[in-house]
Scaffold this motif. Structure first.
Motif, mmCIF file in Angstrom:
data_model
loop_
_atom_site.group_PDB
_atom_site.id
_atom_site.type_symbol
_atom_site.label_atom_id
_atom_site.label_comp_id
_atom_site.label_asym_id
_atom_site.label_seq_id
_atom_site.Cartn_x
_atom_site.Cartn_y
_atom_site.Cartn_z
ATOM 1 N N LEU A 88 0.854 -1.187 0.000
ATOM 2 C CA LEU A 88 0.000 0.000 0.000
ATOM 3 C C LEU A 88 0.891 1.239 0.000
ATOM 4 O O LEU A 88 1.249 1.773 1.055
ATOM 5 N N PRO A 89 1.301 1.708 -1.182
ATOM 6 C CA PRO A 89 2.192 2.875 -1.239
ATOM 7 C C PRO A 89 1.468 4.170 -0.886
ATOM 8 O O PRO A 89 0.249 4.280 -1.028
ATOM 9 N N CYS A 90 2.232 5.154 -0.422
ATOM 10 C CA CYS A 90 1.662 6.472 -0.160
ATOM 11 C C CYS A 90 1.115 7.051 -1.464
ATOM 12 O O CYS A 90 1.656 6.799 -2.540
ATOM 13 N N PRO A 91 0.037 7.820 -1.409
ATOM 14 C CA PRO A 91 -0.562 8.385 -2.628
ATOM 15 C C PRO A 91 0.402 9.279 -3.392
ATOM 16 O O PRO A 91 1.214 9.994 -2.794
ATOM 17 N N ALA A 352 -9.064 -9.586 -0.464
ATOM 18 C CA ALA A 352 -9.280 -9.871 -1.887
ATOM 19 C C ALA A 352 -9.437 -8.592 -2.692
ATOM 20 O O ALA A 352 -8.874 -8.451 -3.789
ATOM 21 N N VAL A 353 -10.202 -7.641 -2.168
ATOM 22 C CA VAL A 353 -10.418 -6.379 -2.872
ATOM 23 C C VAL A 353 -9.103 -5.622 -3.027
ATOM 24 O O VAL A 353 -8.794 -5.096 -4.111
ATOM 25 N N ALA A 358 -6.013 -1.751 -7.730
ATOM 26 C CA ALA A 358 -5.105 -0.638 -7.432
ATOM 27 C C ALA A 358 -5.890 0.598 -7.003
ATOM 28 O O ALA A 358 -5.424 1.384 -6.166
ATOM 29 N N PHE A 359 -7.093 0.769 -7.562
ATOM 30 C CA PHE A 359 -7.924 1.915 -7.191
ATOM 31 C C PHE A 359 -8.285 1.867 -5.713
ATOM 32 O O PHE A 359 -8.211 2.881 -5.014
ATOM 33 N N GLU A 360 -8.681 0.681 -5.219
ATOM 34 C CA GLU A 360 -9.060 0.570 -3.812
ATOM 35 C C GLU A 360 -7.851 0.721 -2.899
ATOM 36 O O GLU A 360 -7.966 1.282 -1.802
ATOM 37 N N ARG A 361 -6.693 0.247 -3.336
ATOM 38 C CA ARG A 361 -5.490 0.438 -2.522
ATOM 39 C C ARG A 361 -5.178 1.922 -2.368
ATOM 40 O O ARG A 361 -4.862 2.391 -1.268
ATOM 41 N N GLU A 362 -5.277 2.648 -3.472
ATOM 42 C CA GLU A 362 -4.998 4.085 -3.398
ATOM 43 C C GLU A 362 -6.070 4.811 -2.586
ATOM 44 O O GLU A 362 -5.762 5.722 -1.805
#
Length: 439
Positions: A88-91, A352-353, A358-362
């Motif tokens: 989970l990288p910083c935005p 799972a999500v 990648a959208f949900e991680r960001e």
């Protein structure tokens, strides 16, 4: 002798207080900064600053101690389901900073002391606050007083300024404790990131403090155990979910009894002061430290207050800015600690999500890093997780050949209750239904 006058008095010279003093002074206001302790407190306290907090400190002219600051690019989540870790990288490629708390306080005090419009008095304990007159004494010295236009409480959860205001609201609630351990000579699974390990009674967070030292913090349920039994419990309950080197180092640290403790007290960040009195940082309130947002909120509170026309405007802006992060912190605490079936389903669905999108991680990291303030964004992420969990339950029922509407109806009810709790989590913190006593 005449009574000196200042535009602003700040009570407390920790990160929040120094930031508040610098923010006001940079706008040309005269500031009196009072602190009861001459040295930074030797306690387990915030060390992680999200990218927007780092940017705010730069705007305030506060230089982080280069030799004692470790850059961090985000978090890596290690689920207990044996699947791959989730990065989970910083935005926007942002970079967080990790600074030992005492070094951070020292650097901010140096910056405050060096500003010509700030008068910093260490070893000065506030005695009374009457309207806009502040009285204090320097250790065994005589009582002194000053007239000010604004008084800022930056003195933590037991704030003197907060006690003067006596807000009518929900009191702080202790939901768990944090055990902090320093591990030497160990490597992280991926350097440059904080690591969250799930599977124990609560999550474990590990991040690098310096070249040789890793800080490991454990979220520990409220247990009625003697100290020796509590340390043994930590070893049994958490080490199975840590990598080998970290697990061995934790066992060694526990054997030596080198653990620092802090209570995880939750108080909604809804009251920021009134009239000439303002609160910043932990004096406002605290959310669960899982989001590591305490320092970032403190600095952003201070900057917002200095640029606000009055405390009412400041309060409105900061309540809106912190609401989504508070709800996320409460949800993360519950989703990693609650052993109930609905929460277990939602936790697996969340993994799972996050792995798939990648959208949900960001989106999660924008809320966690206090860059996304909209509760709508958080609600969308939660709805996505809940919908996937429900779909998996229905598919499992169909594969098993079950009939009838009872199971899906009960599942929907369980998830709805969970989501309703989350909507109100600012005043209804989660507690484990029964604290574990063995592992």
């Amino acid at each position: 002798m005449s009574t000196p006058a200042y535009d602003v008095a700040v009570v407390g010279a920790g990160p929040a207080g120094c930031a508040a003093a610098l923010a006001h002074a940079r706008l040309g206001r005269s500031v009196l900064l009072l602190e009861a302790l001459r040295k930074p407190p030797a306690r387990l306290a915030g060390e992680w600053i999200h990218p927007c907090g780092v940017d705010a400190l730069r705007r305030l002219g506060a230089d982080l101690p280069t030799a004692r600051t470790t850059p961090a690019h985000g978090f890596v989540l290690h689920p207990e389901d044996a699947g791959p870790p989730i990065t989970l990288p910083c935005p926007d490629g942002g970079q967080a900073a990790v600074v030992p708390h005492a070094d951070l306080v020292t650097a901010l005090r140096v910056a405050a002391a060096g500003h010509p419009d700030i008068t910093m008095l260490l070893g000065s304990r506030v005695g009374s606050i009457e309207r806009t007159t502040l009285t204090w004494a320097e250790e065994d010295g005589p009582r002194r007083r000053a007239r000010v236009r604004r008084i800022v409480g930056a003195d933590g959860q037991t704030s003197v300024v907060r006690r003067v205001l006596r807000p009518v609201q929900t009191p702080a609630t202790t939901v768990s404790r944090t055990a902090g351990v320093l591990l030497h000579g160990v490597a992280l699974p991926r350097e440059g990131y904080g690591h969250v390990f799930v599977g124990g009674p609560g999550p474990a967070l590990a991040y690098r403090l310096d070249r040789d030292t890793v800080r490991l913090t454990l979220d520990v349920p409220l247990l009625s155990l003697r100290p020796a039994a509590l340390l043994a419990f930590l070893g049994r309950a958490y080490t199975p979910f840590l990598p080998g080197d970290l697990a061995a180092a934790l066992r060694a640290a526990l054997a030596r009894g080198r653990v620092r403790w802090a209570a995880n007290r939750l108080r909604p960040r809804s009251f920021h002061g009134r009239g000439p009195y303002a609160l910043v940082g932990d004096a406002v309130g605290t959310c669960h430290p899982l989001t590591a947002s305490g320092l970032t909120f403190a600095v952003r509170d201070a900057e917002c207050l200095a640029h606000s026309g009055d405390v009412t405007d400041h309060s409105r802006r900061r309540r809106a800015a912190g609401r989504a992060n508070e709800h996320l912190a409460a949800a993360m605490h519950r989703i990693f600690c609650d052993p109930g079936r609905p929460t277990t389903d939602l936790r697996r669905s969340m993994y799972a999500v996050l792995r798939d999108s990648a959208f949900e991680r960001e989106r999660m990291m924008r809320v966690l890093c206090a860059e996304e303030h909209s509760t709508t964004a958080l609600a969308g992420a939660v709805a996505h997780v809940a919908a996937r969990a429900l779909g998996e339950r229905l598919n499992a029922r169909d594969r098993d050949g079950r009939a009838g509407w009872h199971t899906p109806a009960r599942t929907c009810t369980d998830y709805a209750a969970w989501l309703w709790w989350m909507c109100r989590s600012h005043d209804r913190p989660f507690h484990l239904p029964s604290a574990p006593t063995a592992c």
